[in-house]
Structure formats: C-alpha cells, structure tokens
Design a protein around this motif. Sequence first.
Motif, short mmCIF file in Angstrom:
data_model
loop_
_atom_site.label_atom_id
_atom_site.label_comp_id
_atom_site.label_asym_id
_atom_site.label_seq_id
_atom_site.Cartn_x
_atom_site.Cartn_y
_atom_site.Cartn_z
N GLN A 1 11.95 13.30 5.51
CA GLN A 1 13.39 12.63 5.22
C GLN A 1 13.53 11.65 6.44
O GLN A 1 13.02 11.64 7.54
N GLY A 2 14.05 10.60 5.65
CA GLY A 2 14.38 9.32 6.34
C GLY A 2 13.11 8.63 6.45
O GLY A 2 13.22 7.56 7.18
N ARG A 3 12.29 8.69 5.50
CA ARG A 3 10.93 7.88 5.71
C ARG A 3 10.99 6.53 5.18
O ARG A 3 10.53 5.69 5.57
N HIS A 4 12.09 6.54 4.31
CA HIS A 4 12.16 5.25 3.40
C HIS A 4 12.68 4.18 4.45
O HIS A 4 12.30 2.95 4.23
N ALA A 5 13.51 4.29 5.64
CA ALA A 5 13.80 3.31 6.46
C ALA A 5 12.80 3.28 7.69
O ALA A 5 13.25 2.18 8.71
N LEU A 6 11.76 3.98 7.77
CA LEU A 6 10.90 3.62 8.94
C LEU A 6 9.92 2.54 8.68
O LEU A 6 9.74 2.01 7.65
N GLN A 7 9.59 2.06 9.72
CA GLN A 7 8.79 0.83 9.95
C GLN A 7 7.52 1.45 10.86
O GLN A 7 7.83 2.54 11.92
N GLU A 8 6.50 0.96 11.05
CA GLU A 8 5.40 1.08 11.91
C GLU A 8 5.78 1.09 13.20
O GLU A 8 6.47 -0.06 13.81
N GLY A 9 5.78 2.37 14.23
CA GLY A 9 5.76 2.33 15.63
C GLY A 9 7.35 2.73 15.92
O GLY A 9 7.50 2.60 17.28
N MET A 10 8.20 2.86 14.98
CA MET A 10 9.39 3.29 15.39
C MET A 10 9.59 4.56 16.03
O MET A 10 8.86 5.39 15.70
N THR A 11 10.52 4.83 16.91
CA THR A 11 10.78 6.01 17.59
C THR A 11 11.19 7.11 16.64
O THR A 11 12.30 6.70 16.06
N LEU A 12 11.01 7.98 16.72
CA LEU A 12 11.16 9.37 15.72
C LEU A 12 12.31 10.11 16.52
O LEU A 12 12.09 10.59 17.78
N ARG B 1 0.86 -1.15 -0.02
CA ARG B 1 0.00 -0.13 0.02
C ARG B 1 0.86 1.21 0.20
O ARG B 1 1.93 1.17 0.57
N TYR B 2 0.36 2.31 -0.74
CA TYR B 2 1.01 3.61 -0.61
C TYR B 2 0.63 4.49 0.29
O TYR B 2 -0.80 4.35 0.63
N GLY B 3 1.30 5.28 1.05
CA GLY B 3 0.87 5.96 1.89
C GLY B 3 2.18 7.11 2.58
O GLY B 3 3.02 7.25 1.83
N VAL B 4 1.97 7.51 3.73
CA VAL B 4 2.92 8.52 4.40
C VAL B 4 3.00 8.09 5.71
O VAL B 4 2.28 7.57 6.63
N PHE B 5 4.13 8.41 6.17
CA PHE B 5 4.63 8.08 7.56
C PHE B 5 4.12 9.50 8.62
O PHE B 5 4.75 10.86 8.18
N VAL B 6 3.40 9.37 9.53
CA VAL B 6 3.08 10.47 10.36
C VAL B 6 3.60 10.52 11.91
O VAL B 6 3.79 9.56 12.25
N ALA B 7 3.92 11.84 12.25
CA ALA B 7 4.44 11.61 13.76
C ALA B 7 3.21 11.57 14.72
O ALA B 7 2.22 12.36 14.75
N ASP B 8 3.34 10.51 15.41
CA ASP B 8 2.44 10.37 16.42
C ASP B 8 2.77 10.13 17.90
O ASP B 8 3.39 9.14 18.18
N ASN B 9 3.06 11.12 18.65
CA ASN B 9 3.73 11.06 19.96
C ASN B 9 4.88 10.57 19.88
O ASN B 9 5.13 9.74 20.68
N GLY B 10 5.80 11.06 19.00
CA GLY B 10 7.25 10.65 18.84
C GLY B 10 7.25 9.12 18.13
O GLY B 10 8.34 8.63 18.18
N LYS B 11 6.08 8.90 17.75
CA LYS B 11 6.43 7.29 17.10
C LYS B 11 5.86 7.61 15.53
O LYS B 11 5.06 8.62 15.09
#
Length: 312
Positions: A300-311, A262-272
Amino acid sequence: VIKPVAEVAIHPERSAPATVVGKNEARLSAEVAATILMLPVDVGQTVKKGAVVARLDPRDAELALERAAATLAQVQARHAQAQAQYERAKTLREKNFYSAEALTLRETELAAAAADLRAAKAQRETARRALDKHTLRAPFDAVVRSRGGQVGELAAPGTVLLTLVSDRELELVAQLQPRDAASLPLAVSTGKNAVPTFVASADTHELKLLRISPALNRESRSVEARLLFVGTPPAAGTEGRLVWRDPQAHLPADLLVRREGRYGVFVADNGKARFHALPQAQEGRPAVLDLPAETQIVTQGRHALQEGMTLQ
C-alpha cells in the motif's frame, strides 16, 4: 504497508486443451484389390486382438493359390525324377558304365530342378500370403473409431477400411503454449499441491507427466505434452482441459508498479524503498517473482514511492 513475499505470492492456474488417446492407433487398409464381403464391426464397438474385423472376396486369391500348388506338385515330380536319374547315373559311374560328362549333365539337371522347386515353393507362399491379406484382424485390443468402407464396395490397395484405437494404455495429449511448457514439469516435481489434473465435464483425473515434445507445431504454435493417468482413465476420445498450478511464485498483477519504463515492485531495504524490476513482467498479468520468501514488499502506498524514499 509491507508484507513478506510468502504472504502476497500466488500460484496462477494454467490450462491447455487435451484429449484422451490410445497409445496405439491403426488405420487398417486393404493390401489387395477385392470386393468387401464383410465388415462385422461398427463404430464404437470393442474388439479383441486377433478378431476378424473385415473380409474381402478371396476367390481370385484362392484360384491363384490352387495354381501355385499345382505348379509346385509338377516341379516336385520333376525334381524327384532328376534326383533319381542322378543317383542312377552316379551308381553307373562308379561301375564305369557312365561317362563323367553324362554324370555332370545329370548334376546340372538336378540343380536346375532344385532351383525350380525353391521358386515354386516361394510362389505358393506368395499366393498363400495374398489369400491371407483378404482377412483383416485387429492388431490389438481396440475400439473401432471409424469405418472407411461398406460391404459390396471395391477396395483398392491402400483403401482405409477401419480405424482402430487402443482401449488400453490410454494417454492424455495436451497442446501447451510455449510459455507454459516449462512450468508443467516443475508442477509435476513439486508435489501434491501442484499435481496436474485432467478436467472433463465434472470429472477430474490425476496425472503424471510422460514427456513434452521439444518441437513446436507450426500450425498451432504449440508443443505437445503426453501424460499418464494415475487412476482409471476416461474413455478414449474424451476431450477436456489439462489443469495445473504454476509452482513458481508470482506477484499479483495489481501489485506491479512502473518506473522508468520497467515493471516491478518496491521492497523494504533498511527502512528505504528500493525498486526491484521484474524483467518478464507485463501489465495486467501476474509476474514471476525472483525474490526470497522473507523479502518485504510494499503493498500500500506504492504508487507514490520513488527509489530511496524513507518508508513510514
């Protein structure tokens, strides 16, 4: 790096082929079989409502009108005679010098004469209308778009002699792709920044929406939109493009990420990092955003992110 939706959102430009047309377009056809005597107008010429634009040879129609007028005169004479005979018979009947049966006969003769008179008048009017059909007039102020006949040719009933297009009440007709049809009304309603314009050569013209057809054109797989010019319109027949800004916020295509198909975006949710899928997103195309303007998006850095990772 994270940024709010309001900073990264874009409003893609939409466009569609469009043509300026008159609200009225008439193809003037011959209603009778006759030789073309005159075509006093040419392509591109402006004509006023009621102006003569074509004449057909009227001699046969004039003769028919003369015959109808002569027949009417004969019938009028017979009707007058029947009327006089009836009045005379009625007077004699009152003095008992005439039988009831004879008076009834005179009444019948008068009624038949009256019917013949109505038929003769109708025949004369029919002949007069046939004569009028030999002269074609412009039904409205117009520009001559094309000529379908030449002087000296025999015009059969239904032969298109001229095509006229109104030079007033001009509209813009655009062919929209179905996926763009919903954004145009929104663009019109959102204000100045998204107002649609018509672009032809180096000129631009502001528009307002009239209507969008709900029917899909089977050949072009498009829907028709009609718009009015706010200011002075260009000439009828001008071709160009209808351009407007999509009022819906879109995410630039290069900010999309793909997770689990699925295509989408990573959003910041309480530092996650939280993955937010965009159901209508397609690779290489801006995607409609359904997030509040204050939502923080990872840019930036979105390609390495996974669900729930700390920002960081």
